[in-house]
Write a protein that holds these residues in place. Structure first.
Motif, PDB file in Angstrom:
ATOM      1  N   HIS A 219      52.697  33.405  32.981  1.00 31.96           N
ATOM      2  CA  HIS A 219      51.695  33.497  31.933  1.00 31.96           C
ATOM      3  C   HIS A 219      51.174  34.923  31.756  1.00 31.96           C
ATOM      4  CE1 HIS A 219      51.735  29.344  33.496  1.00 31.96           C
ATOM      5  NE2 HIS A 219      51.570  29.012  32.235  1.00 31.96           N
ATOM      6  N   TRP A 220      50.695  35.214  30.552  1.00 29.47           N
ATOM      7  CA  TRP A 220      50.203  36.559  30.256  1.00 29.47           C
ATOM      8  C   TRP A 220      49.077  36.960  31.208  1.00 29.47           C
ATOM      9  CZ3 TRP A 220      52.932  39.698  27.347  1.00 29.47           C
ATOM     10  CH2 TRP A 220      53.781  39.166  26.382  1.00 29.47           C
ATOM     11  N   GLY A 221      48.229  36.007  31.557  1.00 30.52           N
ATOM     12  CA  GLY A 221      47.116  36.308  32.447  1.00 30.52           C
ATOM     13  C   GLY A 221      47.535  36.641  33.863  1.00 30.52           C
ATOM     14  N   GLU A 222      48.802  36.367  34.218  1.00 31.15           N
ATOM     15  CA  GLU A 222      49.297  36.634  35.573  1.00 31.15           C
ATOM     16  C   GLU A 222      49.853  38.044  35.733  1.00 31.15           C
ATOM     17  OE1 GLU A 222      51.560  33.297  37.501  1.00 31.15           O
ATOM     18  OE2 GLU A 222      51.530  32.510  35.443  1.00 31.15           O
TER      19      GLU A 222
ATOM     20  N   ASP B 241      52.306  29.253  22.516  1.00 26.75           N
ATOM     21  CA  ASP B 241      53.408  28.756  23.349  1.00 26.75           C
ATOM     22  C   ASP B 241      54.490  28.103  22.495  1.00 26.75           C
ATOM     23  OD1 ASP B 241      52.717  29.293  26.081  1.00 26.75           O
ATOM     24  OD2 ASP B 241      51.141  27.800  25.920  1.00 26.75           O
TER      25      ASP B 241
ATOM     26  N   SER C 128      41.596  36.417  24.333  1.00 28.48           N
ATOM     27  CA  SER C 128      42.074  35.693  23.156  1.00 28.48           C
ATOM     28  C   SER C 128      41.044  35.719  22.033  1.00 28.48           C
ATOM     29  CB  SER C 128      42.393  34.238  23.528  1.00 28.48           C
ATOM     30  OG  SER C 128      41.248  33.603  24.073  1.00 28.48           O
TER      31      SER C 128
ATOM     32  N   ASN D 267      46.664  35.187  24.785  1.00 31.08           N
ATOM     33  CA  ASN D 267      46.143  34.002  25.457  1.00 31.08           C
ATOM     34  C   ASN D 267      46.567  34.064  26.923  1.00 31.08           C
ATOM     35  OD1 ASN D 267      45.460  31.483  26.423  1.00 31.08           O
ATOM     36  ND2 ASN D 267      46.327  30.358  24.696  1.00 31.08           N
ATOM     37  N   ASN D 268      45.582  34.182  27.824  1.00 33.33           N
ATOM     38  CA  ASN D 268      45.895  34.281  29.251  1.00 33.33           C
ATOM     39  C   ASN D 268      46.723  33.114  29.751  1.00 33.33           C
ATOM     40  OD1 ASN D 268      44.503  36.664  30.731  1.00 33.33           O
ATOM     41  ND2 ASN D 268      42.979  35.973  29.261  1.00 33.33           N
ATOM     42  N   ASP D 269      46.528  31.937  29.140  1.00 33.26           N
ATOM     43  CA  ASP D 269      47.222  30.732  29.597  1.00 33.26           C
ATOM     44  C   ASP D 269      48.552  30.506  28.880  1.00 33.26           C
ATOM     45  OD1 ASP D 269      45.104  30.095  31.344  1.00 33.26           O
ATOM     46  OD2 ASP D 269      43.978  29.162  29.704  1.00 33.26           O
ATOM     47  N   ALA D 270      48.868  31.354  27.890  1.00 31.99           N
ATOM     48  CA  ALA D 270      50.137  31.207  27.172  1.00 31.99           C
ATOM     49  C   ALA D 270      51.280  31.751  28.019  1.00 31.99           C
ATOM     50  CB  ALA D 270      50.082  31.939  25.835  1.00 31.99           C
TER      51      ALA D 270
END
Length: 509
Positions: free
Chosen positions: A314-317, A392, A338, A268-271
């Motif tokens: 975050h993972w997406g970063e 999360d 995701s 999840n990019n936002d996790a």
């Protein structure tokens, strides 16, 4: 009140798991920042073909100890190996060594554990729970023990979304479970493992929760502290940025992506990617040992050593470093998604199909195929991480903040565990450099050659794509009147659009 370094001066310290990643950093930090420490007794398991002394000698030659070696060339004299096997009764420590340890040890740091997520339950119980119980029994015999610090994991209670700094009731009483499984065949245990671990993802988190409970049961008899780190990664500052020595967790992901092998990962990019630098964990561990010994809290204190609630990342970063790895399989281009179906599509297109083509080439050239096997191992490793990269958790950190407030200004600098100061892009870049230098043993001077190799791979890709377009044209378009009509319509539409755009630009001027 004595500073942390002053407290450890003249103390005899016992460390389990000293030859592991965190254990080595703990040994190095103690020797470098607490130079007056009397002795470090490390429990070491003799390996097949390598003696206990040889394992310790190899460990001390590691680049990690370069700074200590400069300050004290004879630092190895303070390291005293003790032959031990955690899966054996009484940890296989000889009676002479037991007598020696019980007479002099002041502080115990229990770092040893199996960190394999897919470890069979019986073996995970032996290493993570039964070994901890036997170590606690040994600690009770120590005449001068002042602190027993147990390294757990922030994911021991990952079946909860909010995790406080407390020991939660275990899913089952550890001793009853051990007695129940003792007579069972391995195949039976394997069959009932999913029902036993319940809503936890693996035997690792399950047995670490049982170990925490076992430690807490001794809090009336022993001065105890429990450290719960999240995903332990490369060093942030000490002994130098980016030090790492294994392929576990994020390290394996960074290397696989940097080599162009990993092209897709389900996350999840936002996790929150709750990474914690290893030197932060060790600094907190040493500070907790000091606090436990000096302040003698009435109950075992738990320290959630995490970053998500303090300095989230975050993972997406995640952006891989600009320093390419040598002999990449393809140009690095990892995709995080995701969506299960999209991930499966990219696995087929970007992993399995290229692996099949490459293995076919190896077979035709008389070599042994290997790429499909590598990708199968990669998929298994990545699948074990998906649970942690797709959701999360919230960890409270009051005890960590309290401990920071107890430190003198000099100790806050020397034993820094304030993750608010952590700059994530810089840390990830150093992490990637660390995997290149210390795990893959690649020379930074070879970076131009690595970049040249990536340019070569780019040209190969462009050539392949061009040939693919020509092939599609010859097979599907050139042989079909309808396809040609559609193609001419699309080309004329693009031409009209460009003409209109050019005319509009002229009128605007």
């Amino acid at each position: 009140m004595a500073s942390i370094a002053e407290y450890y001066a003249g103390k005899s310290v016992m460390i389990t798991g000293a030859t592991g990643f965190m254990g080595k950093v703990l040994v190095e930090k103690l020797l470098r920042s607490c130079p007056e420490v009397k002795a470090l007794y490390i429990l070491v398991r003799p390996k097949a073909g390598q003696s206990m002394q040889q394992r310790v000698s190899d460990m001390m030659k590691c680049k990690l100890f370069d700074r200590v070696r400069e300050d004290d060339p004879d630092f190895h004299q303070k390291i005293i190996p003790i032959s031990s096997e955690l899966t054996q009764p009484s940890l296989a420590i000889s009676p002479e060594d037991v007598q020696r340890l019980t007479a002099c040890i002041n502080v115990v740091f229990h770092c040893a554990a199996t960190i394999r997520f897919d470890e069979p339950l019986k073996h995970a119980l032996q290493l993570n729970v039964m070994a901890t119980q036997q170590l606690l029994s040994l600690a009770q015999q120590m005449h001068h023990l002042e602190a027993f610090i147990h390294i757990s994991t922030a994911y021991a209670n990952c079946n909860r979304k909010h995790i406080d700094e407390v020991i939660y009731p275990p899913p089952v009483e550890p001793r009853k479970l051990i007695e129940s499984l003792e007579w069972m065949d391995e195949s039976i245990v394997l069959d009932i493992t999913p029902r036993l671990i319940g809503d936890r993802p693996n035997t690792y988190t399950y047995t670490k929760a049982l170990a925490e409970y076992s430690v807490q049961q001794e809090q009336d008899r022993l001065p105890i502290g429990i450290i719960r780190p999240s995903i332990v990664g490369a060093s942030w500052q000490e002994p130098f940025p980016g030090w790492i020595d294994n392929f576990n967790g994020p390290s394996g992901v960074f290397i696989a992506a940097g080599k162009g092998i990993l092209r897709t990962m389900r996350a999840n990019n936002d996790a929150v990617a709750d990474l914690i630098p290893v030197d932060v964990v060790i600094n907190l561990t040493l500070a907790a040992g000091w606090y436990t010994a000096v302040h003698r809290p009435k109950t075992a204190l738990v320290y959630n050593c995490t970053t998500g609630g303090i300095n989230p990342f975050h993972w997406g970063e995640i952006v891989l470093g600009t320093n390419p790895l040598e002999q990449a399989f393809r140009r690095p281009n990892a995709n995080i998604t995701s969506n299960y179906l999209i991930n499966q599509y990219w696995i087929l297109v970007s992993h399995k199909f290229p692996a099949f083509i490459y293995d076919l080439f190896l077979r035709l050239s008389g070599q042994k195929p290997q790429m499909m096997r590598i990708f199968n191992r990669l998929h298994k490793a990545i699948s074990l991480l998906e649970y942690f990269s797709s959701q999360d958790w919230e960890w409270s950190s009051e005890n960590m903040s309290m401990l920071m407030g107890q430190l003198a200004p000099d100790d806050r600098k020397t034993f820094n565990f304030d993750v608010r100061q952590l700059n994530w892009p810089e840390y990830i870049d150093n992490y990637c450099i660390g995997t290149k230098k210390y795990v893959l043993n690649e020379d930074m001077s070879d970076i131009p050659a690595a970049r040249q190799h990536l340019r070569k791979l780019r040209n190969i890709r462009y050539t392949f794509n061009t040939l693919l377009v020509v092939f599609i044209w010859r097979v599907f378009i050139a042989r079909s009147q309808m396809a040609r009509n559609i193609w001419y319509f699309v080309v004329s539409l693009c031409f009209k659009f460009l003409s209109y755009f050019r005319a509009s630009s002229t009128l605007t001027k």
